[in-house]
Design a protein around this motif. Structure first.
Motif, PDB file in Angstrom:
ATOM      1  N   UNK A  70      -9.861  11.304 -16.226  1.00  0.00           N
ATOM      2  CA  UNK A  70     -10.122  11.008 -17.633  1.00  0.00           C
ATOM      3  C   UNK A  70      -9.811   9.559 -18.017  1.00  0.00           C
ATOM      4  N   UNK A  71      -8.694   8.967 -17.540  1.00  0.00           N
ATOM      5  CA  UNK A  71      -8.457   7.559 -17.902  1.00  0.00           C
ATOM      6  C   UNK A  71      -9.590   6.631 -17.474  1.00  0.00           C
ATOM      7  N   UNK A  72     -10.144   6.859 -16.291  1.00  0.00           N
ATOM      8  CA  UNK A  72     -11.258   6.027 -15.829  1.00  0.00           C
ATOM      9  C   UNK A  72     -12.497   6.236 -16.696  1.00  0.00           C
ATOM     10  N   UNK A  73     -12.703   7.468 -17.164  1.00  0.00           N
ATOM     11  CA  UNK A  73     -13.834   7.746 -18.059  1.00  0.00           C
ATOM     12  C   UNK A  73     -13.663   6.985 -19.369  1.00  0.00           C
ATOM     13  N   UNK A  74     -12.459   7.042 -19.936  1.00  0.00           N
ATOM     14  CA  UNK A  74     -12.201   6.353 -21.211  1.00  0.00           C
ATOM     15  C   UNK A  74     -12.425   4.849 -21.060  1.00  0.00           C
ATOM     16  N   UNK A  75     -11.862   4.266 -20.010  1.00  0.00           N
ATOM     17  CA  UNK A  75     -12.028   2.819 -19.796  1.00  0.00           C
ATOM     18  C   UNK A  75     -13.502   2.488 -19.570  1.00  0.00           C
ATOM     19  N   UNK A  76     -14.191   3.307 -18.786  1.00  0.00           N
ATOM     20  CA  UNK A  76     -15.612   3.078 -18.528  1.00  0.00           C
ATOM     21  C   UNK A  76     -16.449   3.134 -19.789  1.00  0.00           C
ATOM     22  N   UNK A  77     -16.192   4.129 -20.635  1.00  0.00           N
ATOM     23  CA  UNK A  77     -16.942   4.256 -21.894  1.00  0.00           C
ATOM     24  C   UNK A  77     -16.652   3.062 -22.804  1.00  0.00           C
ATOM     25  N   UNK A 130     -17.197  -1.422 -15.859  1.00  0.00           N
ATOM     26  CA  UNK A 130     -17.735  -0.063 -15.979  1.00  0.00           C
ATOM     27  C   UNK A 130     -18.186   0.462 -14.620  1.00  0.00           C
ATOM     28  N   UNK A 131     -18.773  -0.406 -13.808  1.00  0.00           N
ATOM     29  CA  UNK A 131     -19.179  -0.014 -12.456  1.00  0.00           C
ATOM     30  C   UNK A 131     -17.943   0.320 -11.617  1.00  0.00           C
ATOM     31  N   UNK A 132     -16.891  -0.483 -11.725  1.00  0.00           N
ATOM     32  CA  UNK A 132     -15.641  -0.172 -11.022  1.00  0.00           C
ATOM     33  C   UNK A 132     -15.090   1.178 -11.470  1.00  0.00           C
ATOM     34  N   UNK A 133     -15.155   1.460 -12.752  1.00  0.00           N
ATOM     35  CA  UNK A 133     -14.658   2.738 -13.264  1.00  0.00           C
ATOM     36  C   UNK A 133     -15.509   3.905 -12.775  1.00  0.00           C
ATOM     37  N   UNK A 134     -16.802   3.688 -12.607  1.00  0.00           N
ATOM     38  CA  UNK A 134     -17.653   4.739 -12.039  1.00  0.00           C
ATOM     39  C   UNK A 134     -17.193   5.065 -10.621  1.00  0.00           C
ATOM     40  N   UNK A 135     -16.854   4.035  -9.868  1.00  0.00           N
ATOM     41  CA  UNK A 135     -16.319   4.260  -8.527  1.00  0.00           C
ATOM     42  C   UNK A 135     -14.978   4.968  -8.567  1.00  0.00           C
ATOM     43  N   UNK A 136     -14.137   4.613  -9.532  1.00  0.00           N
ATOM     44  CA  UNK A 136     -12.835   5.267  -9.679  1.00  0.00           C
ATOM     45  C   UNK A 136     -13.006   6.744 -10.026  1.00  0.00           C
ATOM     46  N   UNK A 150       0.824  -1.215   0.000  1.00  0.00           N
ATOM     47  CA  UNK A 150       0.000   0.000   0.000  1.00  0.00           C
ATOM     48  C   UNK A 150       0.856   1.261   0.000  1.00  0.00           C
ATOM     49  N   UNK A 151       1.939   1.246   0.736  1.00  0.00           N
ATOM     50  CA  UNK A 151       2.791   2.426   0.836  1.00  0.00           C
ATOM     51  C   UNK A 151       3.368   2.812  -0.527  1.00  0.00           C
ATOM     52  N   UNK A 152       3.756   1.824  -1.303  1.00  0.00           N
ATOM     53  CA  UNK A 152       4.289   2.114  -2.638  1.00  0.00           C
ATOM     54  C   UNK A 152       3.184   2.584  -3.580  1.00  0.00           C
ATOM     55  N   UNK A 153       2.014   1.964  -3.482  1.00  0.00           N
ATOM     56  CA  UNK A 153       0.885   2.393  -4.318  1.00  0.00           C
ATOM     57  C   UNK A 153       0.491   3.824  -4.010  1.00  0.00           C
ATOM     58  N   UNK A 154       0.590   4.204  -2.740  1.00  0.00           N
ATOM     59  CA  UNK A 154       0.139   5.537  -2.314  1.00  0.00           C
ATOM     60  C   UNK A 154       0.957   6.656  -2.942  1.00  0.00           C
ATOM     61  N   UNK A 155       2.143   6.356  -3.438  1.00  0.00           N
ATOM     62  CA  UNK A 155       2.948   7.385  -4.111  1.00  0.00           C
ATOM     63  C   UNK A 155       2.255   7.898  -5.368  1.00  0.00           C
ATOM     64  N   UNK A 156       1.579   7.004  -6.066  1.00  0.00           N
ATOM     65  CA  UNK A 156       0.882   7.373  -7.299  1.00  0.00           C
ATOM     66  C   UNK A 156      -0.635   7.376  -7.140  1.00  0.00           C
ATOM     67  N   UNK A 157      -1.132   6.539  -6.268  1.00  0.00           N
ATOM     68  CA  UNK A 157      -2.574   6.399  -6.054  1.00  0.00           C
ATOM     69  C   UNK A 157      -2.892   6.913  -4.650  1.00  0.00           C
ATOM     70  N   UNK A 158      -3.185   8.182  -4.555  1.00  0.00           N
ATOM     71  CA  UNK A 158      -3.341   8.832  -3.251  1.00  0.00           C
ATOM     72  C   UNK A 158      -4.480   8.241  -2.421  1.00  0.00           C
ATOM     73  N   UNK A 159      -5.466   7.712  -3.068  1.00  0.00           N
ATOM     74  CA  UNK A 159      -6.586   7.105  -2.353  1.00  0.00           C
ATOM     75  C   UNK A 159      -6.145   5.890  -1.545  1.00  0.00           C
ATOM     76  N   UNK A 160      -5.034   5.258  -1.918  1.00  0.00           N
ATOM     77  CA  UNK A 160      -4.590   4.025  -1.264  1.00  0.00           C
ATOM     78  C   UNK A 160      -4.254   4.239   0.212  1.00  0.00           C
ATOM     79  N   UNK A 161      -3.914   5.458   0.591  1.00  0.00           N
ATOM     80  CA  UNK A 161      -3.596   5.713   2.005  1.00  0.00           C
ATOM     81  C   UNK A 161      -4.827   5.580   2.886  1.00  0.00           C
TER      82      UNK A 161
END
Length: 121
Positions: free
Chosen positions: A99-106, A81-87, A28-39
């Protein structure tokens, strides 16, 4: 149309395989560097999200490719798509780009519509 669906499926499956694997492999600590929600998320929930993404990637490709229960492909696309809506919601709440989550969701919605529409092979 079928080729476009396969290209979209391969792209989405590649992206979610990479992100899902990173959530499963890295702490989690390494993910949190790029994915702030992970903290803010427990480790177990992050691992579960990664597993869900990997399952979705498999579900996008394997059922249609093998012809075994191909209806699972659009179901996997809807689930992703539901996961991307949450993202999207999470990144909005944190003031981050989504925007990346929107593209993947669409793309997932398009895959689901195309595969439910009868383009199974």
């Amino acid at each position: 149309m079928n080729m476009a669906l396969w290209v979209a499926q391969a792209f989405v499956a590649s992206v979610v395989t990479l992100t899902g694997t990173s959530k499963l492999v890295f702490p989690r600590e390494r993910l949190a560097r790029q994915m702030h929600w992970a903290t803010r998320w427990p480790r177990g929930r992050i691992k579960l999200l990664g597993l869900a993404e990997l399952a979705g990637a498999v579900g996008l490709i394997v059922p249609t490719a093998t012809g075994i229960v191909p209806v699972l492909t659009p179901i996997a696309a809807v689930c992703l798509a539901v996961l991307m809506a949450g993202a999207i919601r999470t990144h909005q709440r944190l003031g981050e780009g989504f925007l990346p989550a929107v593209v993947i969701g669409v793309l997932c919605v398009g895959i689901a519509a195309g595969r439910f529409g009868g383009f199974t092979r």
